[in-house]
Motif scaffolding. Structure first.
Motif, PDB file in Angstrom:
ATOM      1  N   LEU A 186     -19.148  35.684 -34.912  1.00 50.62           N
ATOM      2  CA  LEU A 186     -19.720  36.870 -35.532  1.00 50.62           C
ATOM      3  C   LEU A 186     -19.810  36.685 -37.033  1.00 50.62           C
ATOM      4  O   LEU A 186     -18.870  36.199 -37.670  1.00 50.62           O
ATOM      5  N   ARG A 187     -20.942  37.062 -37.595  1.00 52.76           N
ATOM      6  CA  ARG A 187     -21.102  37.040 -39.047  1.00 52.76           C
ATOM      7  C   ARG A 187     -20.466  38.265 -39.692  1.00 52.76           C
ATOM      8  O   ARG A 187     -20.066  38.241 -40.851  1.00 52.76           O
ATOM      9  N   ARG A 188     -20.414  39.349 -38.935  1.00 51.88           N
ATOM     10  CA  ARG A 188     -19.762  40.563 -39.404  1.00 51.88           C
ATOM     11  C   ARG A 188     -19.119  41.245 -38.216  1.00 51.88           C
ATOM     12  O   ARG A 188     -19.736  41.428 -37.176  1.00 51.88           O
ATOM     13  N   SER A 189     -17.877  41.624 -38.365  1.00 53.72           N
ATOM     14  CA  SER A 189     -17.152  42.332 -37.322  1.00 53.72           C
ATOM     15  C   SER A 189     -16.314  43.423 -37.983  1.00 53.72           C
ATOM     16  O   SER A 189     -16.363  43.612 -39.197  1.00 53.72           O
ATOM     17  N   GLY A 190     -15.541  44.138 -37.190  1.00 57.33           N
ATOM     18  CA  GLY A 190     -14.662  45.154 -37.743  1.00 57.33           C
ATOM     19  C   GLY A 190     -15.172  46.564 -37.547  1.00 57.33           C
ATOM     20  O   GLY A 190     -16.266  46.799 -37.037  1.00 57.33           O
ATOM     21  N   GLU A 191     -14.335  47.509 -37.970  1.00 56.64           N
ATOM     22  CA  GLU A 191     -14.623  48.918 -37.781  1.00 56.64           C
ATOM     23  C   GLU A 191     -15.855  49.352 -38.581  1.00 56.64           C
ATOM     24  O   GLU A 191     -16.177  48.778 -39.619  1.00 56.64           O
ATOM     25  N   VAL A 192     -16.494  50.388 -38.088  1.00 59.97           N
ATOM     26  CA  VAL A 192     -17.669  50.973 -38.732  1.00 59.97           C
ATOM     27  C   VAL A 192     -17.221  52.176 -39.564  1.00 59.97           C
ATOM     28  O   VAL A 192     -16.393  52.976 -39.125  1.00 59.97           O
ATOM     29  N   ALA A 193     -17.724  52.278 -40.766  1.00 58.53           N
ATOM     30  CA  ALA A 193     -17.351  53.382 -41.655  1.00 58.53           C
ATOM     31  C   ALA A 193     -17.662  54.722 -40.996  1.00 58.53           C
ATOM     32  O   ALA A 193     -18.693  54.871 -40.315  1.00 58.53           O
ATOM     33  N   ALA A 210     -15.972  54.694 -29.694  1.00 55.65           N
ATOM     34  CA  ALA A 210     -15.553  53.578 -30.543  1.00 55.65           C
ATOM     35  C   ALA A 210     -16.814  52.964 -31.132  1.00 55.65           C
ATOM     36  O   ALA A 210     -17.902  53.105 -30.577  1.00 55.65           O
ATOM     37  N   ALA A 211     -16.668  52.301 -32.277  1.00 57.51           N
ATOM     38  CA  ALA A 211     -17.808  51.632 -32.913  1.00 57.51           C
ATOM     39  C   ALA A 211     -17.325  50.382 -33.621  1.00 57.51           C
ATOM     40  O   ALA A 211     -16.193  50.333 -34.116  1.00 57.51           O
ATOM     41  N   GLN A 212     -18.190  49.382 -33.674  1.00 60.76           N
ATOM     42  CA  GLN A 212     -17.800  48.091 -34.219  1.00 60.76           C
ATOM     43  C   GLN A 212     -19.040  47.333 -34.685  1.00 60.76           C
ATOM     44  O   GLN A 212     -20.106  47.416 -34.056  1.00 60.76           O
ATOM     45  N   TRP A 213     -18.894  46.591 -35.778  1.00 54.54           N
ATOM     46  CA  TRP A 213     -19.929  45.634 -36.155  1.00 54.54           C
ATOM     47  C   TRP A 213     -19.848  44.445 -35.209  1.00 54.54           C
ATOM     48  O   TRP A 213     -18.761  43.892 -34.984  1.00 54.54           O
ATOM     49  N   THR A 214     -20.994  44.049 -34.664  1.00 59.38           N
ATOM     50  CA  THR A 214     -21.054  42.934 -33.706  1.00 59.38           C
ATOM     51  C   THR A 214     -22.205  42.000 -34.090  1.00 59.38           C
ATOM     52  O   THR A 214     -22.986  41.582 -33.242  1.00 59.38           O
ATOM     53  N   ASP A 215     -22.279  41.680 -35.362  1.00 57.31           N
ATOM     54  CA  ASP A 215     -23.434  40.952 -35.898  1.00 57.31           C
ATOM     55  C   ASP A 215     -23.237  39.446 -35.805  1.00 57.31           C
ATOM     56  O   ASP A 215     -22.385  38.875 -36.487  1.00 57.31           O
ATOM     57  N   ASN A 216     -24.048  38.787 -34.972  1.00 57.11           N
ATOM     58  CA  ASN A 216     -24.025  37.329 -34.872  1.00 57.11           C
ATOM     59  C   ASN A 216     -25.328  36.721 -35.391  1.00 57.11           C
ATOM     60  O   ASN A 216     -25.677  35.605 -35.031  1.00 57.11           O
ATOM     61  N   GLY A 217     -26.026  37.467 -36.234  1.00 59.72           N
ATOM     62  CA  GLY A 217     -27.275  36.982 -36.817  1.00 59.72           C
ATOM     63  C   GLY A 217     -28.305  38.066 -36.988  1.00 59.72           C
ATOM     64  O   GLY A 217     -28.783  38.311 -38.094  1.00 59.72           O
ATOM     65  N   PRO A 218     -28.662  38.785 -35.906  1.00 60.89           N
ATOM     66  CA  PRO A 218     -29.680  39.827 -36.040  1.00 60.89           C
ATOM     67  C   PRO A 218     -29.236  41.057 -36.821  1.00 60.89           C
ATOM     68  O   PRO A 218     -30.072  41.793 -37.340  1.00 60.89           O
ATOM     69  N   GLY A 219     -27.917  41.353 -36.875  1.00 66.99           N
ATOM     70  CA  GLY A 219     -27.439  42.490 -37.649  1.00 66.99           C
ATOM     71  C   GLY A 219     -26.917  43.658 -36.837  1.00 66.99           C
ATOM     72  O   GLY A 219     -26.915  44.791 -37.310  1.00 66.99           O
ATOM     73  N   TRP A 220     -26.438  43.432 -35.621  1.00 67.66           N
ATOM     74  CA  TRP A 220     -26.067  44.506 -34.708  1.00 67.66           C
ATOM     75  C   TRP A 220     -24.850  45.300 -35.161  1.00 67.66           C
ATOM     76  O   TRP A 220     -23.842  44.740 -35.579  1.00 67.66           O
ATOM     77  N   VAL A 221     -24.951  46.626 -35.016  1.00 69.82           N
ATOM     78  CA  VAL A 221     -23.791  47.516 -35.028  1.00 69.82           C
ATOM     79  C   VAL A 221     -23.777  48.185 -33.663  1.00 69.82           C
ATOM     80  O   VAL A 221     -24.835  48.516 -33.112  1.00 69.82           O
ATOM     81  N   ALA A 222     -22.585  48.365 -33.087  1.00 75.70           N
ATOM     82  CA  ALA A 222     -22.492  48.840 -31.711  1.00 75.70           C
ATOM     83  C   ALA A 222     -21.617  50.083 -31.625  1.00 75.70           C
ATOM     84  O   ALA A 222     -20.655  50.239 -32.367  1.00 75.70           O
ATOM     85  N   ALA A 223     -21.972  50.951 -30.684  1.00 75.81           N
ATOM     86  CA  ALA A 223     -21.207  52.168 -30.441  1.00 75.81           C
ATOM     87  C   ALA A 223     -21.027  52.348 -28.943  1.00 75.81           C
ATOM     88  O   ALA A 223     -21.946  52.081 -28.153  1.00 75.81           O
ATOM     89  N   MET A 224     -19.829  52.797 -28.548  1.00 79.04           N
ATOM     90  CA  MET A 224     -19.531  53.049 -27.135  1.00 79.04           C
ATOM     91  C   MET A 224     -19.577  54.544 -26.858  1.00 79.04           C
ATOM     92  O   MET A 224     -18.977  55.345 -27.585  1.00 79.04           O
TER      93      MET A 224
END
Length: 279
Positions: free
Chosen positions: A123-130, A150-164
């Motif tokens: 992951l290029r960016r991970s961790g909690e979302v503000a 829950a929410a988390q940065w899940t960016d492995n290139g395209p820039g994804w932020v994810a929410a459950m």
């Protein structure tokens, strides 16, 4: 004018027209960036890929991935679809795994029975979302902030932020307003309820991209990032199936499995079109 091998394949589905389509142009070493972008714009698919000889001697081939507007460093369904076409054209890997060179570096692909699977890149960016972004995500999908479990940065290139979200039913009812989240690629995930939804999959996924809020049918890069988050946080078992595309009339299935330090993201690929393209 030269003619190059051209395929259009359906990824993350064993049933034609139920996955995510991809155009693949092989023997693309002589194409310029402008030509590749023009072809991707013309196919008007979410991604078009171009296969060429690798620059890294450890790789089996190089792939460049273009949307209709720009180039991506990595994407999941283009990785599996490109590998399928490369193998179908008679190529063989140097080792036990296929090594793909792309913008994020080298990506390993393995054959798993009838499926292909790629090792999720770091992951290029991970961790909690503000909290303010979590609230903005909730507004964009028409729900209160408490609906985001829950929410988390899940960016492995395209820039994804994810929410459950709490349920598949809630997720499939979402109507996304891109004007409230214009510069973010949003992935949504929710667990299946075995009693209500069945046991064919364990999670439902949806993906929204760009200022127009286009929904992607089945998304390998997002599912890779989700797997790293969910398995790492204990929110998912080491092996599971994610369903994606139901809201669009598709039936994508993404097979996730953790093996050692690797998380493998796999699916079926079927060929819809095989021929040549004139460039």
């Amino acid at each position: 004018m030269p003619q190059l091998p051209f395929h259009q394949v359906d990824v993350f589905s064993a049933v034609p027209y139920k996955g995510n389509p991809l155009a693949v142009v092989a023997d693309a070493d002589g194409l310029s960036d402008a030509q590749m972008q023009a072809i991707a714009n013309w196919t008007n698919l979410s991604e078009t890929t171009f296969l060429s000889r690798p620059a890294d001697p450890a790789a089996d081939y190089r792939v460049r991935i273009f949307t209709p507007e720009s180039e991506l460093p990595f994407a999941g369904h283009p990785t599996l679809g490109s590998c399928h076409v490369w193998l179908a054209l008679g190529h063989r890997p140097k080792g036990a795994e296929v090594i793909q060179e792309c913008g994020v570096g080298l990506v390993r692909v393995r054959r798993d029975g009838t499926r292909l699977a790629f090792a999720a890149p770091p992951l290029r960016r991970s961790g909690e979302v503000a909290p303010d972004l979590v609230a903005q995500i909730a507004r964009s999908i028409g729900l209160g902030a408490d609906a985001v479990k829950a929410a988390q940065w899940t960016d492995n290139g395209p820039g994804w932020v994810a929410a459950m979200l709490g349920s598949r039913t809630e997720l499939l009812a979402v109507r996304f307003d891109p004007s409230l989240l214009p510069d973010t690629k949003l992935g949504l995930v929710a667990p299946w309820d075995k009693a209500r939804d069945g046991d064919e999959a364990q999670f439902e996924v949806r993906a929204f991209v760009g200022r127009r809020g286009i929904e992607d049918p089945v998304t390998g890069s997002l599912n890779a990032g989700l797997a790293q988050w969910l398995i790492g946080a204990g929110l998912a078992p080491p092996s599971y199936v994610a369903a994606q595309g139901a809201a669009l009339g598709r039936a994508g299935r993404v097979h996730v499995a953790k093996a050692g330090d690797d998380i493998w993201v796999g699916g079926d690929v079927v060929v819809g079109i095989a021929g040549t393209i004139t460039v």
